[in-house]
Design an enzyme around this catalytic site. Structure first.
Site: not given
Ligand code: NAP
Length: 248
Positions: A156, A160
């Site tokens: 993640y 991002k």
């Protein structure tokens, strides 16, 4: 009249949570919004709710943003249904948490393909119309995790952080046509994604937030309205952190 009246806006991950709040805010301002999510029932229900309130319109689409072919077809469909797009909000995102050394290749790929490649796919599908629209905007929903990392979220965090690099490169590529590209990095926002946390974890998180509160989807929608509007015409390639002061 709102500056978004009749503008065509695409919001991914708009079936619930942050994306739904952003799509709703555009509909409330008279825009024609493509409500994109993975599950048809979610995009349909969200669009029905928005259409009931108006004054703009919401048109539901069920597409997996990680599928380049399906997203290219979405590009054509939205152009036929609503006209040229002038605002794209890349918000669709997933988590598949686990320590990096135990993480499966599938969990890595799912997160990178949805959160990062999804934004690339959507940008490609809509770039022609975006580059022709005066005051066009791309807004990518990143995360504070992309700035600070987090144990158990290597996939993640990478997706991002990648989205921030993507935002800056695109901002430079699109600047010649006065299209701005910015990212929003939310902190902890109360949604389905954070709803699964235990009370203990929620209290630990709040200890790290100077404003001592979770953010709301409305906080992120308000930031998106600002970045999409004329008031932000001279802002590009930036990451606006909306996190109650956690990262500073
Ligand atoms: P959420 O409630 O879990 O909703 C995610 C949305 O993304 C849903 O509409 C979902 O569609 C859609 N989606 C997921 N995978 C997709 C795919 N492959 N193709 C198309 N749509 C897909 O999430 P959220 O909390 O609102 O988060 C929205 C964004 O903000 C994410 O990018 C997230 O990483 C970011 N963010 C959230 C927080 C937070 O605290 N909540 C903090 C920082 C950043 P379905 O409804 O059809 O499943």
């Amino acid at each position: 009249m709102s500056e978004f009246q009749d503008r065509v806006v695409v919001v991914t991950g708009a079936g619930r949570g942050i994306g739904k709040a952003i799509a709703r805010a555009f509909v409330e301002r008279g825009a024609k919004v493509a409500v994109v999510s993975r599950t048809e029932a979610n995009s349909q229900a969200a669009a029905d709710e928005m259409n009931a309130a108006g004054p703009g319109t919401a048109t539901p689409y069920a597409v997996d943003v990680s599928n380049g072919e399906a997203v290219a077809a979405l590009g054509k469909q939205v152009a036929d249904d609503l006209g040229p797009v002038s605002i794209l909000v890349n918000n669709a995102g997933v988590t598949r948490d686990g320590l990096a050394l135990r993480m499966s290749e599938e969990d890595w790929d799912t997160v990178l393909d949805t959160n990062l490649k999804g934004a690339f796919n959507l940008t490609k599908a809509f770039q022609r119309s975006l580059l022709k629209q005066p005051g066009a905007r791309i807004i990518n929903i990143s995360s504070v995790i992309g700035l600070m990392g987090n144990a158990g979220q290597a996939n993640y965090a990478a997706s991002k952080a990648g989205l921030i690099g993507f935002t800056k490169a695109l901002a430079k590529e699109f600047a010649g046509r006065a299209v701005t590209v910015n990212a929003i990095a939310p902190g902890f926002i109360a949604t389905d994604m954070t709803g699964e946390l235990t009370d203990d974890l929620r209290n630990k998180i709040l200890e790290q937030v100077p404003l001592k509160d979770f953010g709301t989807t409305a906080d992120i929608a308000a930031t998106a309205m600002f970045l999409a509007g004329e008031g932000a015409r001279y802002i590009t390639g930036q990451v606006l952190v909306v996190d109650g002061g956690m990262v500073m």
